[in-house]
Write a protein that holds these residues in place. Sequence first.
Motif, mmCIF file in Angstrom:
data_model
loop_
_atom_site.group_PDB
_atom_site.id
_atom_site.type_symbol
_atom_site.label_atom_id
_atom_site.label_comp_id
_atom_site.label_asym_id
_atom_site.label_seq_id
_atom_site.Cartn_x
_atom_site.Cartn_y
_atom_site.Cartn_z
ATOM 1 N N THR A 109 0.835 -1.207 0.000
ATOM 2 C CA THR A 109 0.000 0.000 0.000
ATOM 3 C C THR A 109 0.864 1.250 0.000
ATOM 4 O OG1 THR A 109 -1.766 -1.158 1.182
ATOM 5 C CG2 THR A 109 -1.790 1.249 1.259
ATOM 6 N N ALA A 110 1.899 1.251 0.836
ATOM 7 C CA ALA A 110 2.763 2.430 0.939
ATOM 8 C C ALA A 110 3.532 2.673 -0.361
ATOM 9 C CB ALA A 110 3.744 2.251 2.098
ATOM 10 N N LEU A 111 4.017 1.602 -0.987
ATOM 11 C CA LEU A 111 4.752 1.751 -2.245
ATOM 12 C C LEU A 111 3.852 2.344 -3.322
ATOM 13 C CD1 LEU A 111 7.250 1.266 -4.019
ATOM 14 C CD2 LEU A 111 6.459 -1.090 -4.352
ATOM 15 N N HIS A 112 2.633 1.859 -3.418
ATOM 16 C CA HIS A 112 1.709 2.371 -4.430
ATOM 17 C C HIS A 112 1.334 3.820 -4.150
ATOM 18 C CE1 HIS A 112 -2.094 2.794 -6.704
ATOM 19 N NE2 HIS A 112 -1.426 2.074 -7.585
ATOM 20 N N GLU A 113 1.075 4.136 -2.896
ATOM 21 C CA GLU A 113 0.701 5.510 -2.546
ATOM 22 C C GLU A 113 1.845 6.473 -2.831
ATOM 23 O OE1 GLU A 113 -0.545 5.391 1.499
ATOM 24 O OE2 GLU A 113 -2.570 4.644 1.004
ATOM 25 N N PHE A 114 3.071 6.059 -2.544
ATOM 26 C CA PHE A 114 4.226 6.919 -2.809
ATOM 27 C C PHE A 114 4.367 7.195 -4.300
ATOM 28 C CE2 PHE A 114 8.708 7.543 -3.838
ATOM 29 C CZ PHE A 114 9.042 8.589 -2.982
ATOM 30 N N CYS A 115 4.285 6.131 -5.103
ATOM 31 C CA CYS A 115 4.431 6.311 -6.546
ATOM 32 C C CYS A 115 3.271 7.104 -7.137
ATOM 33 C CB CYS A 115 4.521 4.956 -7.232
ATOM 34 S SG CYS A 115 6.050 4.063 -6.923
ATOM 35 N N SER A 116 2.104 6.973 -6.557
ATOM 36 C CA SER A 116 0.914 7.634 -7.094
ATOM 37 C C SER A 116 1.030 9.156 -7.078
ATOM 38 C CB SER A 116 -0.326 7.213 -6.310
ATOM 39 O OG SER A 116 -0.599 5.853 -6.484
ATOM 40 N N LYS A 117 1.937 9.683 -6.291
ATOM 41 C CA LYS A 117 2.125 11.132 -6.226
ATOM 42 C C LYS A 117 2.808 11.671 -7.483
ATOM 43 C CE LYS A 117 2.780 10.833 -1.206
ATOM 44 N NZ LYS A 117 3.763 11.016 -0.095
ATOM 45 N N GLY A 118 3.449 10.793 -8.234
ATOM 46 C CA GLY A 118 4.219 11.227 -9.401
ATOM 47 C C GLY A 118 3.398 11.260 -10.677
ATOM 48 N N GLU A 119 4.030 11.752 -11.736
ATOM 49 C CA GLU A 119 3.381 11.829 -13.033
ATOM 50 C C GLU A 119 3.494 10.488 -13.759
ATOM 51 O OE1 GLU A 119 5.240 14.948 -15.170
ATOM 52 O OE2 GLU A 119 4.602 16.522 -13.787
ATOM 53 N N TYR A 120 2.490 10.177 -14.573
ATOM 54 C CA TYR A 120 2.499 8.956 -15.365
ATOM 55 C C TYR A 120 3.293 9.213 -16.646
ATOM 56 C CZ TYR A 120 -1.036 6.656 -12.477
ATOM 57 O OH TYR A 120 -1.716 6.051 -11.435
ATOM 58 N N SER A 121 4.587 9.342 -16.490
ATOM 59 C CA SER A 121 5.426 9.756 -17.622
ATOM 60 C C SER A 121 6.547 8.764 -17.913
ATOM 61 C CB SER A 121 6.024 11.133 -17.346
ATOM 62 O OG SER A 121 6.731 11.151 -16.116
ATOM 63 N N PHE A 122 6.529 7.609 -17.227
ATOM 64 C CA PHE A 122 7.537 6.589 -17.465
ATOM 65 C C PHE A 122 6.838 5.271 -17.781
ATOM 66 C CE2 PHE A 122 9.472 9.859 -14.912
ATOM 67 C CZ PHE A 122 10.669 10.070 -15.559
ATOM 68 N N PHE A 123 7.630 4.223 -18.017
ATOM 69 C CA PHE A 123 7.031 2.950 -18.401
ATOM 70 C C PHE A 123 7.344 1.884 -17.365
ATOM 71 C CE2 PHE A 123 7.295 5.185 -22.422
ATOM 72 C CZ PHE A 123 6.035 4.927 -22.945
ATOM 73 N N ASP A 124 6.310 1.183 -16.960
ATOM 74 C CA ASP A 124 6.417 0.061 -16.042
ATOM 75 C C ASP A 124 5.720 -1.110 -16.734
ATOM 76 O OD1 ASP A 124 6.363 -1.758 -13.962
ATOM 77 O OD2 ASP A 124 5.878 -0.267 -12.437
ATOM 78 N N ASP A 125 6.494 -2.129 -17.127
ATOM 79 C CA ASP A 125 5.934 -3.235 -17.914
ATOM 80 C C ASP A 125 5.237 -2.725 -19.166
ATOM 81 O OD1 ASP A 125 6.931 -5.082 -16.189
ATOM 82 O OD2 ASP A 125 5.056 -5.450 -15.144
ATOM 83 N N HIS A 126 5.886 -1.800 -19.861
ATOM 84 C CA HIS A 126 5.450 -1.294 -21.170
ATOM 85 C C HIS A 126 4.195 -0.416 -21.107
ATOM 86 C CE1 HIS A 126 8.394 -4.074 -22.757
ATOM 87 N NE2 HIS A 126 7.775 -5.059 -22.164
ATOM 88 N N ARG A 127 3.825 0.053 -19.923
ATOM 89 C CA ARG A 127 2.652 0.912 -19.822
ATOM 90 C C ARG A 127 3.001 2.147 -19.006
ATOM 91 N NH1 ARG A 127 0.973 -4.344 -19.387
ATOM 92 N NH2 ARG A 127 -0.530 -5.025 -20.961
ATOM 93 N N ASP A 128 2.299 3.242 -19.283
ATOM 94 C CA ASP A 128 2.544 4.486 -18.562
ATOM 95 C C ASP A 128 2.385 4.279 -17.058
ATOM 96 O OD1 ASP A 128 2.999 5.857 -20.886
ATOM 97 O OD2 ASP A 128 1.004 6.722 -21.015
ATOM 98 N N ALA A 129 3.318 4.838 -16.315
ATOM 99 C CA ALA A 129 3.277 4.732 -14.851
ATOM 100 C C ALA A 129 4.183 5.798 -14.261
ATOM 101 C CB ALA A 129 3.744 3.353 -14.399
ATOM 102 N N PRO A 130 3.966 6.158 -13.018
ATOM 103 C CA PRO A 130 4.949 7.001 -12.334
ATOM 104 C C PRO A 130 6.172 6.161 -11.987
ATOM 105 C CG PRO A 130 3.183 6.427 -10.827
ATOM 106 C CD PRO A 130 2.797 5.859 -12.161
ATOM 107 N N SER A 131 7.333 6.788 -11.991
ATOM 108 C CA SER A 131 8.585 6.078 -11.745
ATOM 109 C C SER A 131 8.987 6.184 -10.274
ATOM 110 C CB SER A 131 9.700 6.675 -12.615
ATOM 111 O OG SER A 131 10.960 6.327 -12.111
ATOM 112 N N PHE A 132 9.221 5.045 -9.646
ATOM 113 C CA PHE A 132 9.677 5.041 -8.257
ATOM 114 C C PHE A 132 11.039 5.733 -8.144
ATOM 115 C CE2 PHE A 132 11.475 2.502 -4.559
ATOM 116 C CZ PHE A 132 10.757 3.191 -3.592
#
Length: 291
Positions: A257-280
Amino acid sequence: MTSKPTIGVIGLGDMGAAYSINLAASGFPSVGFDLQPEKLEQVAQKGVTPAKDIADLVEKSDIILTSLPSSKAFLSVAENEILPRIRPNQLVIETGTTVSSAFIELSKKFDERGATLIDCPVSGGKYGAENRCLKIFAGGSVQTLEKARPVLVVIGGDGMIYHCGETGSGQAMKGVNQLKMAFENAMYLEILAYAQNTGLSLEQIEEIWPDSWDDRIRNVAAEVLKGNGSNISVKFRELPYFTDDAAKRSFQLPMTTALHEFCSKGEYSFFDDHRDAPSFWHELTRPASNT
């Protein structure tokens, strides 16, 4: 000689396209469907019969494989497109990652129709699919797994099919796999970010703790040094699958939960498994005043 069953593959991305092509090459009549016409054209050149739509594919298939981009996509297609058209004794094999508890509930609806839905999520990516070397986590009865085995051997090889238990257990084991990968990467990235943000070099760390600088952290560090830290996956898109499943089963995953909440603060401007996501990594190395 008994003829081989017709296999329908729904979702012809990197994984599904490889499944359908390998099945056709192994003598299984192979039918494929994807929303993108160019995907159908590509597999048709390799001996796969394009279906007009999912209804057409279900009608023509004895066994159906699904390889869809998300848990939500699979659950929607399975319940709204496959289930109403399913026939008794048909077998549906889900090879993607789906919320385990939701999968179990859906499988009961297939049981009511005299059909079977089993979970066989895979690990190994595009290379593994193309070269038939996937780790397969199978959930369902032993009898159903034996029925599915000839197909699973073609798509992933014979040596890495693991029967994890009853329906839903394959998805649970895939969750273990995804969380393991996510937290190993997240742990190493956070260690390396602390080192970088305090002015230490990664070479110093390896020199001082050579025994703990294993291949996995060495590979992550190498990507960081090349400027690719932002592209290292922490399975951001799938983390809610596991927290949602935990909530339905009445337990907690606080670090997930904490990892997802932390990343959720960022912009969806990177790729995680070939899809847009915020970068840790990007969030770890941003100045605190900008978060």
